[in-house]
Design an enzyme around this catalytic site. Structure first.
Site, mmCIF file in Angstrom:
data_model
loop_
_atom_site.group_PDB
_atom_site.id
_atom_site.type_symbol
_atom_site.label_atom_id
_atom_site.label_comp_id
_atom_site.label_asym_id
_atom_site.label_seq_id
_atom_site.Cartn_x
_atom_site.Cartn_y
_atom_site.Cartn_z
ATOM 1 N N ARG A 51 84.906 46.438 -21.742
ATOM 2 C CA ARG A 51 85.102 46.067 -23.143
ATOM 3 C C ARG A 51 83.797 45.968 -23.942
ATOM 4 N NH1 ARG A 51 89.369 44.803 -21.073
ATOM 5 N NH2 ARG A 51 87.980 44.256 -19.397
ATOM 6 N N THR A 52 82.853 45.181 -23.431
ATOM 7 C CA THR A 52 81.652 44.916 -24.229
ATOM 8 C C THR A 52 80.891 46.219 -24.448
ATOM 9 O OG1 THR A 52 81.608 42.739 -23.219
ATOM 10 C CG2 THR A 52 79.654 43.395 -24.425
ATOM 11 N N LYS A 80 63.184 52.293 -9.683
ATOM 12 C CA LYS A 80 61.832 52.711 -9.285
ATOM 13 C C LYS A 80 60.866 51.541 -9.344
ATOM 14 C CE LYS A 80 62.514 57.253 -11.364
ATOM 15 N NZ LYS A 80 62.134 58.060 -12.532
ATOM 16 N N ARG A 101 73.066 43.833 -21.224
ATOM 17 C CA ARG A 101 73.730 42.925 -20.277
ATOM 18 C C ARG A 101 72.940 42.960 -18.985
ATOM 19 N NH1 ARG A 101 80.013 42.529 -18.782
ATOM 20 N NH2 ARG A 101 79.932 41.477 -20.795
ATOM 21 N N HIS A 129 77.070 34.588 -23.759
ATOM 22 C CA HIS A 129 77.686 35.875 -24.130
ATOM 23 C C HIS A 129 78.088 35.788 -25.601
ATOM 24 C CE1 HIS A 129 79.840 39.519 -23.986
ATOM 25 N NE2 HIS A 129 80.640 39.321 -22.959
#
Ligand code: NCD
Length: 352
Positions: A51-52, A80, A101, A129
């Site tokens: 969703r986000t 890396k 995120r 959030h």
């Protein structure tokens, strides 16, 4: 308004303007198809998201802008050994806005120190959030007109659920909000959040089942038990299936109670609740996209000042939260006194 680490980074006026813009976009989306033409969103998802991630990308595209980035850290230079600082330095020289995120708590705040464009926190571990809170608030305000005088039950994973922590932070702005915390003991609200409620005189009580408090509620905010945040599979399996909302239980709820859920839902809301008009979680997800359009548009227009930082590394203290970003990115400036809150993740600091 520069970075959005917590929705409380917005003043009341800024939030009210953002909400107004969101409702204008909901009512007349065709008026905004070119609003971000030429702008690029850097989308850095170090943790799974449907969703986000999709709603941010769709939001930018619906504004006429474009999106670059990754949704799997395996395809970034992190594998890396690149530091967050270098990744952000680089991406912010390509993109006009960054959405990130990250499983580390405080990661968004850390990123904001090294970015030359606004950083939007799309979830930092179990911490915050803010754009889910924007989604939740748009839904509550659209349906109730106000978040004042509201009895809200928060059910499920209150320990690891960052959406709950973010929402509670923001509800501090409203009057006469009564909070019902519905969770098993092992998933109870973390201490720093309990302290927050107390410090802000936000009335709350704890309940062991949905049934116990359901008839009282104006809003029921359901959450998923977050399997990925448990250290052992056994710990998770002992709780799975608890605290479930069913159509049978809904018979005892107010006729206009709203059922919200940040989604994804597993089995905490039975499928037979979906057709109940009070179940607004799918509409909530759609409002989230419009809220994100409003946020991207607003941030892309504001003058931006890069954060200044002089210091490198920790000075005499460390964060007690093992999931804090300061443990994996050792160059992050960290100072304060033992017992004070970590500036990245809000957990207490301890002396080195
Ligand atoms: C939530 C999240 O990722 O914090 N979902 C979302 O953003 N809509 C909740 C969850 O994963 O359970």
């Amino acid at each position: 308004m520069r970075h959005i680490i917590d929705l409380c980074d917005l003043t009341e006026k800024e939030f009210s303007d953002l909400y107004k813009l969101t409702t204008n976009i909901i009512d007349r989306p065709e008026g905004y198809t070119d609003a971000c033409r030429g702008k690029v969103l850097g989308s850095l998802f170090y943790e799974p998201s449907t969703r986000t991630n999709l709603s941010f990308s769709t939001a930018m595209m619906r504004l006429g802008g474009s999106v670059v980035g990754f949704s799997d850290p395996g395809s970034s230079s992190t594998t890396k050994g690149e530091t967050l600082k270098d990744t952000i330095n680089m991406v912010s020289s390509y993109a006009d806005l960054i959405v990130m995120r990250n499983p580390r708590e405080g990661a968004a705040k850390a990123a904001s120190l090294y970015s030359s464009v606004p950083v939007i926190n799309a979830g930092d571990g179990g911490h915050l959030h803010p754009t889910q809170t924007l989604t939740d608030m748009v839904t509550i305000l659209r349906y109730r007109g106000s978040a004042d005088d509201m009895k809200i039950g928060l059910c499920g994973d209150l320990k690891y659920g960052r959406t709950v922590h973010s929402l509670l932070h923001f509800l501090e702005r409203y009057h006469n909000v009564q909070i019902y915390l519905i969770s098993p003991d092992v998933l109870a609200l973390p201490d720093y959040m309990v302290q927050f409620l107390k410090a802000h005189n936000m009335p709350f009580c704890q309940a062991r089942s949905i049934e116990e408090v359901l008839p009282e509620l104006d809003v029921l905010y359901m959450t998923r038990i977050q399997r990925e945040r448990f250290s052992s599979a056994q710990e998770y399996e002992n709780l799975e299936g608890n605290y479930q909302l069913t159509a049978e239980k809904m018979k005892r709820a107010k006729r206009d109670m709203l059922v919200l859920h940040p989604l994804p839902r597993v089995d905490e809301i039975a499928q037979d609740v979906d057709d109940d008009p009070r179940a607004v979680y799918f509409r909530q997800a759609r409002f989230g996209m419009f809220g994100r359009m409003a946020l991207l548009l607003t941030l892309s227009k504001l003058p931006f000042v890069r954060a200044g930082y002089q210091d490198i590394g920790a000075h005499g203290v460390r964060c007690t939260n093992p999931k804090c970003i300061t443990h994996s990115e050792a160059y992050l400036p960290l100072e304060g006194t033992a017992g004070a809150r970590c500036p990245y993740c809000d957990a207490p600091l301890e002396a080195l």
